[in-house]
Write a protein that holds these residues in place. Structure first.
Motif, PDB file in Angstrom:
ATOM      1  N   ALA A  36      -1.089  -9.961  -2.003  1.00 42.06           N
ATOM      2  CA  ALA A  36      -1.273  -8.531  -2.311  1.00 42.06           C
ATOM      3  C   ALA A  36      -1.318  -7.792  -0.946  1.00 42.06           C
ATOM      4  CB  ALA A  36      -2.717  -8.294  -3.050  1.00 42.06           C
ATOM      5  N   SER A  37      -1.754  -8.399   0.243  1.00 44.94           N
ATOM      6  CA  SER A  37      -1.717  -7.720   1.597  1.00 44.94           C
ATOM      7  C   SER A  37      -0.356  -7.340   1.971  1.00 44.94           C
ATOM      8  CB  SER A  37      -2.351  -8.555   2.417  1.00 44.94           C
ATOM      9  OG  SER A  37      -1.769 -10.033   2.710  1.00 44.94           O
ATOM     10  N   HIS A  38       0.505  -8.020   1.568  1.00 43.58           N
ATOM     11  CA  HIS A  38       2.055  -7.576   1.980  1.00 43.58           C
ATOM     12  C   HIS A  38       2.738  -6.713   0.744  1.00 43.58           C
ATOM     13  CE1 HIS A  38       1.136 -11.520   4.142  1.00 43.58           C
ATOM     14  NE2 HIS A  38       1.789 -10.898   4.930  1.00 43.58           N
ATOM     15  N   ALA A  39       1.913  -6.168  -0.262  1.00 44.70           N
ATOM     16  CA  ALA A  39       2.518  -5.378  -1.327  1.00 44.70           C
ATOM     17  C   ALA A  39       2.600  -3.767  -0.591  1.00 44.70           C
ATOM     18  CB  ALA A  39       1.719  -5.301  -2.403  1.00 44.70           C
ATOM     19  N   LEU A  40       3.646  -3.366  -1.057  1.00 40.76           N
ATOM     20  CA  LEU A  40       3.816  -1.850  -0.486  1.00 40.76           C
ATOM     21  C   LEU A  40       2.816  -0.802  -1.406  1.00 40.76           C
ATOM     22  CD1 LEU A  40       7.403  -1.592   0.427  1.00 40.76           C
ATOM     23  CD2 LEU A  40       5.865  -1.745   1.924  1.00 40.76           C
ATOM     24  N   VAL A  41       2.343  -0.265  -1.076  1.00 37.12           N
ATOM     25  CA  VAL A  41       1.610   0.925  -1.550  1.00 37.12           C
ATOM     26  C   VAL A  41       1.727   2.155  -0.966  1.00 37.12           C
ATOM     27  CG1 VAL A  41      -0.324  -0.735  -2.111  1.00 37.12           C
ATOM     28  CG2 VAL A  41      -0.512   0.559  -0.021  1.00 37.12           C
ATOM     29  N   PRO A  42       1.583   3.359  -1.859  1.00 32.93           N
ATOM     30  CA  PRO A  42       1.291   4.775  -1.216  1.00 32.93           C
ATOM     31  C   PRO A  42       0.366   4.924  -0.180  1.00 32.93           C
ATOM     32  CG  PRO A  42       1.484   4.870  -3.535  1.00 32.93           C
ATOM     33  CD  PRO A  42       1.307   3.454  -3.279  1.00 32.93           C
ATOM     34  N   SER A  43       0.493   5.769   0.902  1.00 35.65           N
ATOM     35  CA  SER A  43      -0.197   5.600   2.188  1.00 35.65           C
ATOM     36  C   SER A  43      -1.281   6.493   1.702  1.00 35.65           C
ATOM     37  CB  SER A  43       0.500   6.295   3.130  1.00 35.65           C
ATOM     38  OG  SER A  43       0.918   7.733   2.742  1.00 35.65           O
ATOM     39  N   LEU A  44      -2.596   5.803   2.077  1.00 39.67           N
ATOM     40  CA  LEU A  44      -3.967   6.661   1.849  1.00 39.67           C
ATOM     41  C   LEU A  44      -4.185   6.783   0.380  1.00 39.67           C
ATOM     42  CD1 LEU A  44      -4.005   9.091   4.596  1.00 39.67           C
ATOM     43  CD2 LEU A  44      -5.282   7.220   4.484  1.00 39.67           C
ATOM     44  N   ILE A  45      -3.793   5.777  -0.472  1.00 39.25           N
ATOM     45  CA  ILE A  45      -3.963   5.919  -1.931  1.00 39.25           C
ATOM     46  C   ILE A  45      -5.500   5.548  -2.351  1.00 39.25           C
ATOM     47  CG2 ILE A  45      -3.354   3.444  -2.584  1.00 39.25           C
ATOM     48  CD1 ILE A  45      -2.144   6.888  -4.412  1.00 39.25           C
ATOM     49  N   LEU A  46      -6.326   4.700  -1.556  1.00 37.83           N
ATOM     50  CA  LEU A  46      -7.617   4.425  -1.925  1.00 37.83           C
ATOM     51  C   LEU A  46      -8.525   5.132  -1.265  1.00 37.83           C
ATOM     52  CD1 LEU A  46      -6.999   0.518  -1.855  1.00 37.83           C
ATOM     53  CD2 LEU A  46      -6.982   1.901  -3.917  1.00 37.83           C
TER      54      LEU A  46
END
Length: 357
Positions: A248-258
């Motif tokens: 999961a740490s290498h997954a792409l996510v939208p910036s500052l989503i959390l």
């Protein structure tokens, strides 16, 4: 109505092109008839042939829409088979119109005339199919371009809202006040760390492109900076539990989503508890999807159909808007009560692995 509006209305756009295309076919045949000096009655035959072709190709549209997402080999097979069948049927209609109306029951002696006209009709239907798929793909590309432009606009708006609301003056005021307190009690080393963390976090929020996705480990690092800043204010009242799998740490996510969700937990859970509380952040990959969870053990919130009742903040709404823009319907955002107390936010998005630079 302008051209873009016509293109966006796919039903109307199809019929405009369908009618215009077959009118063009009739005009080309009419010009050819003038070259060969055929009788005026042949114009009526041309119109009948064009009308028949227009009607017979309409079912192809609905057939192609049903097999649009099929495997390439199956799609090609369906297109050629349907075009051949439609072209053959259309050639029969053309022969009937030509021989019964124009030539009054004439039949050629050579089989070649039957075969040649049949092939000509199949080629025309294949051209129609090619144009249909070409225009369809053009519309899809235009749709993706519009979605990208919309995502671009909303991402910039989300960044502005984040700077205005989420990183609000209260956050900066509290942080600077904590730094001032550390300086007064001569905790200069801790004050210097606070300034460094604040600087790093603000630099991250300003330099991160809101349009592009970033690795989750990069987001976790930014959240750690943010939580370290807040921990000075809450001291031992704030505990953080992070469980992020290596995948999961290498997954792409939208910036500052959390970050907005963490801020909500701090404001409505940790700040309301005298003894403090725990914020839990979990991330894992399951069935090619990234599962994110943010939860706290605070007093919780009133929920109705998975939605906050009387919500006044912008964090949850902004997060949902960004997910909707980036993933359309291929995501989930669920609010639920935590056990025994608190609130849990679950996010599910497609798993995209970051490419190592």
């Amino acid at each position: 109505m302008n051209w873009q509006q016509l293109v966006d209305n796919r039903q109307r756009f199809f019929w405009v092109l369908q009618i215009a295309g077959w009118i063009g076919y009739a005009l080309v045949n009419y010009i050819g008839s003038k070259v060969f000096e055929m009788r005026d009655i042949y114009v009526f035959v041309i119109l009948l042939n064009a009308y028949a072709g227009c009607l017979m190709t309409v079912p192809l549209r609905y057939l192609y829409r049903r097999v649009w997402n099929a495997k390439p080999w199956l799609l090609v097979l369906v297109v050629f088979t349907a075009s051949y069948a439609t072209g053959t049927l259309w050639s029969v209609v053309q022969k009937f119109n030509l021989w019964e109306i124009y030539r009054h029951g004439y039949r050629p002696d050579e089989w070649f005339y039957y075969f040649q006209q049949g092939l000509d009709a199949v080629y025309i239907i294949l051209c129609w199919s090619g144009l249909y798929f070409g225009i369809k793909y053009y519309q899809l590309l235009q749709g993706e371009r519009q979605k990208a432009l919309k995502a671009n606009t909303m991402a910039h708006e989300a960044q502005l809202k984040m700077l205005r609301y989420q990183l609000n003056p209260h956050f900066l005021f509290n942080t600077l006040n904590a730094i001032s307190t550390l300086i007064l009690v001569e905790e200069n080393k801790d004050a210097n760390k606070m300034v460094s963390r604040l600087s790093d976090f603000l630099r991250y929020t300003l330099n991160t492109d809101p349009i592009k996705k970033v690795p989750l480990e990069q987001e976790i690092h930014a959240l750690s900076l943010y939580l370290e800043i807040e921990r000075v204010r809450f001291d031992d009242r704030l505990a953080v539990d992070m469980q992020v799998s290596d995948e999961a740490s290498h997954a792409l996510v939208p910036s500052l989503i959390l970050q907005p969700l963490i801020e909500n937990s701090l404001k409505y859970a940790i700040a309301q508890m005298t003894q403090g509380g725990v914020i839990s952040i979990k991330a894992q990959v399951f069935a090619n999807e990234l599962l994110l969870e943010v939860s706290d053990n605070g007093p919780g919130a009133e929920l109705k159909d998975g939605q906050l009742v009387n919500a006044t903040g912008v964090g949850v709404a902004n997060t949902k808007d960004r997910l909707k823009t980036l993933y359309e319907n291929n995501y989930s955002f669920v609010l639920s009560g935590n056990t025994p107390t608190g609130l849990t936010v679950n996010i599910r998005i497609p798993y995209e692995k970051a490419v190592a630079e």
